[in-house]
Design a protein around this motif. Structure first.
Motif, PDB file in Angstrom:
ATOM      1  N   ALA A  75       0.835  -1.205   0.000  1.00  0.00           N
ATOM      2  CA  ALA A  75       0.000   0.000   0.000  1.00  0.00           C
ATOM      3  C   ALA A  75       0.868   1.253   0.000  1.00  0.00           C
ATOM      4  O   ALA A  75       0.540   2.248  -0.660  1.00  0.00           O
ATOM      5  CB  ALA A  75      -0.928  -0.005   1.211  1.00  0.00           C
ATOM      6  N   ALA A  76       1.984   1.219   0.728  1.00  0.00           N
ATOM      7  CA  ALA A  76       2.898   2.362   0.735  1.00  0.00           C
ATOM      8  C   ALA A  76       3.476   2.597  -0.658  1.00  0.00           C
ATOM      9  O   ALA A  76       3.600   3.748  -1.112  1.00  0.00           O
ATOM     10  CB  ALA A  76       4.017   2.124   1.748  1.00  0.00           C
ATOM     11  N   ILE A  77       3.819   1.517  -1.351  1.00  0.00           N
ATOM     12  CA  ILE A  77       4.327   1.635  -2.717  1.00  0.00           C
ATOM     13  C   ILE A  77       3.252   2.229  -3.629  1.00  0.00           C
ATOM     14  O   ILE A  77       3.533   3.080  -4.486  1.00  0.00           O
ATOM     15  CB  ILE A  77       4.788   0.260  -3.236  1.00  0.00           C
ATOM     16  CG1 ILE A  77       6.027  -0.200  -2.463  1.00  0.00           C
ATOM     17  CG2 ILE A  77       5.084   0.310  -4.732  1.00  0.00           C
ATOM     18  CD1 ILE A  77       6.417  -1.644  -2.723  1.00  0.00           C
ATOM     19  N   THR A  78       2.012   1.797  -3.437  1.00  0.00           N
ATOM     20  CA  THR A  78       0.902   2.332  -4.229  1.00  0.00           C
ATOM     21  C   THR A  78       0.773   3.838  -4.044  1.00  0.00           C
ATOM     22  O   THR A  78       0.620   4.592  -5.015  1.00  0.00           O
ATOM     23  CB  THR A  78      -0.413   1.639  -3.830  1.00  0.00           C
ATOM     24  OG1 THR A  78      -0.347   0.258  -4.180  1.00  0.00           O
ATOM     25  CG2 THR A  78      -1.605   2.277  -4.527  1.00  0.00           C
ATOM     26  N   ILE A  79       0.836   4.291  -2.792  1.00  0.00           N
ATOM     27  CA  ILE A  79       0.729   5.727  -2.521  1.00  0.00           C
ATOM     28  C   ILE A  79       1.888   6.479  -3.174  1.00  0.00           C
ATOM     29  O   ILE A  79       1.705   7.544  -3.786  1.00  0.00           O
ATOM     30  CB  ILE A  79       0.704   5.984  -1.000  1.00  0.00           C
ATOM     31  CG1 ILE A  79      -0.605   5.455  -0.390  1.00  0.00           C
ATOM     32  CG2 ILE A  79       0.865   7.472  -0.694  1.00  0.00           C
ATOM     33  CD1 ILE A  79      -1.852   6.168  -0.866  1.00  0.00           C
ATOM     34  N   ALA A  80       3.092   5.933  -3.065  1.00  0.00           N
ATOM     35  CA  ALA A  80       4.263   6.592  -3.655  1.00  0.00           C
ATOM     36  C   ALA A  80       4.117   6.723  -5.168  1.00  0.00           C
ATOM     37  O   ALA A  80       4.422   7.773  -5.752  1.00  0.00           O
ATOM     38  CB  ALA A  80       5.527   5.815  -3.302  1.00  0.00           C
ATOM     39  N   LYS A  81       3.648   5.661  -5.813  1.00  0.00           N
ATOM     40  CA  LYS A  81       3.478   5.692  -7.268  1.00  0.00           C
ATOM     41  C   LYS A  81       2.351   6.637  -7.670  1.00  0.00           C
ATOM     42  O   LYS A  81       2.501   7.449  -8.593  1.00  0.00           O
ATOM     43  CB  LYS A  81       3.185   4.286  -7.788  1.00  0.00           C
ATOM     44  CG  LYS A  81       4.377   3.346  -7.784  1.00  0.00           C
ATOM     45  CD  LYS A  81       3.998   2.006  -8.388  1.00  0.00           C
ATOM     46  CE  LYS A  81       5.203   1.085  -8.513  1.00  0.00           C
ATOM     47  NZ  LYS A  81       4.839  -0.215  -9.116  1.00  0.00           N
ATOM     48  N   ASP A  82       1.233   6.527  -6.985  1.00  0.00           N
ATOM     49  CA  ASP A  82       0.055   7.289  -7.391  1.00  0.00           C
ATOM     50  C   ASP A  82       0.239   8.786  -7.181  1.00  0.00           C
ATOM     51  O   ASP A  82      -0.302   9.595  -7.932  1.00  0.00           O
ATOM     52  CB  ASP A  82      -1.164   6.801  -6.606  1.00  0.00           C
ATOM     53  CG  ASP A  82      -2.431   6.816  -7.450  1.00  0.00           C
ATOM     54  OD1 ASP A  82      -2.320   6.873  -8.682  1.00  0.00           O
ATOM     55  OD2 ASP A  82      -3.529   6.769  -6.871  1.00  0.00           O
ATOM     56  N   ARG A  83       1.011   9.162  -6.172  1.00  0.00           N
ATOM     57  CA  ARG A  83       1.211  10.577  -5.882  1.00  0.00           C
ATOM     58  C   ARG A  83       2.516  11.112  -6.469  1.00  0.00           C
ATOM     59  O   ARG A  83       2.852  12.283  -6.260  1.00  0.00           O
ATOM     60  CB  ARG A  83       1.165  10.822  -4.371  1.00  0.00           C
ATOM     61  CG  ARG A  83      -0.176  10.433  -3.741  1.00  0.00           C
ATOM     62  CD  ARG A  83      -0.272  10.884  -2.294  1.00  0.00           C
ATOM     63  NE  ARG A  83      -0.321  12.333  -2.186  1.00  0.00           N
ATOM     64  CZ  ARG A  83      -1.425  13.059  -2.322  1.00  0.00           C
ATOM     65  NH1 ARG A  83      -2.585  12.465  -2.566  1.00  0.00           N
ATOM     66  NH2 ARG A  83      -1.385  14.376  -2.202  1.00  0.00           N
ATOM     67  N   VAL A 135       8.818  10.948   2.364  1.00  0.00           N
ATOM     68  CA  VAL A 135       8.939   9.769   3.223  1.00  0.00           C
ATOM     69  C   VAL A 135       7.559   9.232   3.589  1.00  0.00           C
ATOM     70  O   VAL A 135       6.659   9.996   3.953  1.00  0.00           O
ATOM     71  CB  VAL A 135       9.719  10.108   4.509  1.00  0.00           C
ATOM     72  CG1 VAL A 135       9.811   8.888   5.422  1.00  0.00           C
ATOM     73  CG2 VAL A 135      11.108  10.630   4.161  1.00  0.00           C
ATOM     74  N   ILE A 136       7.415   7.922   3.468  1.00  0.00           N
ATOM     75  CA  ILE A 136       6.215   7.229   3.926  1.00  0.00           C
ATOM     76  C   ILE A 136       6.620   6.319   5.081  1.00  0.00           C
ATOM     77  O   ILE A 136       7.613   5.593   4.990  1.00  0.00           O
ATOM     78  CB  ILE A 136       5.575   6.389   2.806  1.00  0.00           C
ATOM     79  CG1 ILE A 136       5.080   7.299   1.680  1.00  0.00           C
ATOM     80  CG2 ILE A 136       4.427   5.546   3.349  1.00  0.00           C
ATOM     81  CD1 ILE A 136       4.520   6.541   0.490  1.00  0.00           C
ATOM     82  N   VAL A 137       5.863   6.352   6.152  1.00  0.00           N
ATOM     83  CA  VAL A 137       6.115   5.489   7.304  1.00  0.00           C
ATOM     84  C   VAL A 137       5.028   4.424   7.363  1.00  0.00           C
ATOM     85  O   VAL A 137       3.838   4.725   7.232  1.00  0.00           O
ATOM     86  CB  VAL A 137       6.121   6.296   8.617  1.00  0.00           C
ATOM     87  CG1 VAL A 137       6.184   5.361   9.820  1.00  0.00           C
ATOM     88  CG2 VAL A 137       7.295   7.256   8.646  1.00  0.00           C
ATOM     89  N   THR A 138       5.443   3.180   7.545  1.00  0.00           N
ATOM     90  CA  THR A 138       4.488   2.111   7.777  1.00  0.00           C
ATOM     91  C   THR A 138       5.070   1.170   8.825  1.00  0.00           C
ATOM     92  O   THR A 138       6.156   1.422   9.363  1.00  0.00           O
ATOM     93  CB  THR A 138       4.134   1.368   6.476  1.00  0.00           C
ATOM     94  OG1 THR A 138       3.039   0.477   6.727  1.00  0.00           O
ATOM     95  CG2 THR A 138       5.320   0.588   5.928  1.00  0.00           C
TER      96      THR A 138
END
Length: 301
Positions: A171-179, A186-189
């Motif tokens: 899901a973090a990868i999805t957010i990075a790609k989509d945005r 930085v995304i934290v999970t």
């Protein structure tokens, strides 16, 4: 829930429901959130352009999502809730069965601060099953080291990622790609479970999908499909109307089925409700210190 309600009729039994106990939310707001904030600041020390863009976590009981509320208050980051594509409750009022164990389904927890959530991402259990095989088989590990170029020590650490941890990462990868995020975003999970919990599930998956053995071709195919070419079609950015839709889904569980008052249920739509609970953390800490001092359980000095 019904069985728990029946048990609670016995005065000797106390039911602690992780889906509706607001201490679950507060604990993650007060402890997990600041801990993740320190990780972010340590990891980006000296990088003045680094910014915390999002916190990503599967819903489950929604307790861990409370850390996202802290990070949003402190860093202005987005809160991304993750669920299974095979049971897209928040995404499209859906239902169904899935194998991403530990992330919940079919209802919206009472302690989920829905009106403060920014995105929903649905991840398929096909993806988590496949990557679990890549991370935990000899063929998969060899592919990661020999073909992808990862350090063996890093590959060995992937054993600490179970189904829900893999779902969070995807899901973090999805957010990075989509945005369209870059190196300073930085995304934290969180890795909320380890693969050792699913040894029997992995055996069943491999027997069903790779009866002749899991080889280098299978590992390369799974890696390419799930990580190199993952799409972003199952990402929903929540508008105010979408937040209200997801919030309202909880009515059927908590008001009609579990007897939460309508007033208490709807109060959660205002951020003042959540802000108004934060003082309890300090009060609980003081009670714990008093208990420890009185019983000699721990010397805080």
């Amino acid at each position: 829930y019904d069985a728990c309600n029946e048990l609670e009729q016995d005065p000797e039994i106390e039911i602690i429901n992780q889906f509706s106990e607001f201490s679950n939310h507060l604990g993650h707001y007060a402890v997990t959130g600041p801990a993740l904030g320190r990780v972010f600041e340590h990891a980006t020390a000296g990088r003045s352009d680094a910014r915390l863009v999002a916190f990503v976590s599967a819903s489950g009981s929604a307790g861990t999502l409370g850390a996202g509320d802290y990070l949003k208050d402190t860093y202005g980051s987005r809160i991304v809730a993750v669920e299974a594509l095979e049971c897209p409750t928040m995404l499209e009022n859906g239902f169904g069965d899935h194998n991403i164990q530990g992330i919940g389904d079919k209802h919206v927890p009472l302690i989920h601060n829905v009106m403060n959530t920014d995105d929903v991402v649905a991840v398929s259990d096909r993806s988590t099953d496949a990557l679990d095989a890549v991370f935990n088989t000899d063929a998969g590990k060899a592919h990661l080291v020999d073909r992808v170029g990862l350090e063996p020590s890093l590959v060995d650490m992937l054993v600490h990622m179970g189904y829900s941890a893999i779902a969070n990462a995807l899901a973090a990868i999805t957010i990075a790609k989509d945005r369209g995020l870059g190196r300073d975003d930085v995304i934290v999970t969180v890795a909320t479970d380890g693969s050792e919990l699913y040894d029997s599930e992995r055996e069943e998956y491999l027997a069903h999908h790779h009866a002749n053995g899991y080889d280098a071709v299978a590992a390369a195919s799974d890696f390419a499909r799930e990580l190199e070419s993952g799409d972003t079609a199952q990402h929903l950015e929540l508008t105010e109307q979408e937040r209200r839709r997801v919030f309202n889904l909880g009515y059927f569980t908590w008001v009609e089925q579990q007897g939460t008052s309508f007033e208490d249920f709807t109060a959660r739509s205002d951020q003042s409700f959540w802000d108004g609970m934060r003082h309890f953390v300090g009060e609980w800490d003081e009670q714990i210190r008093e208990f420890n001092a009185r019983t000699g359980t721990r010397d805080d000095d």
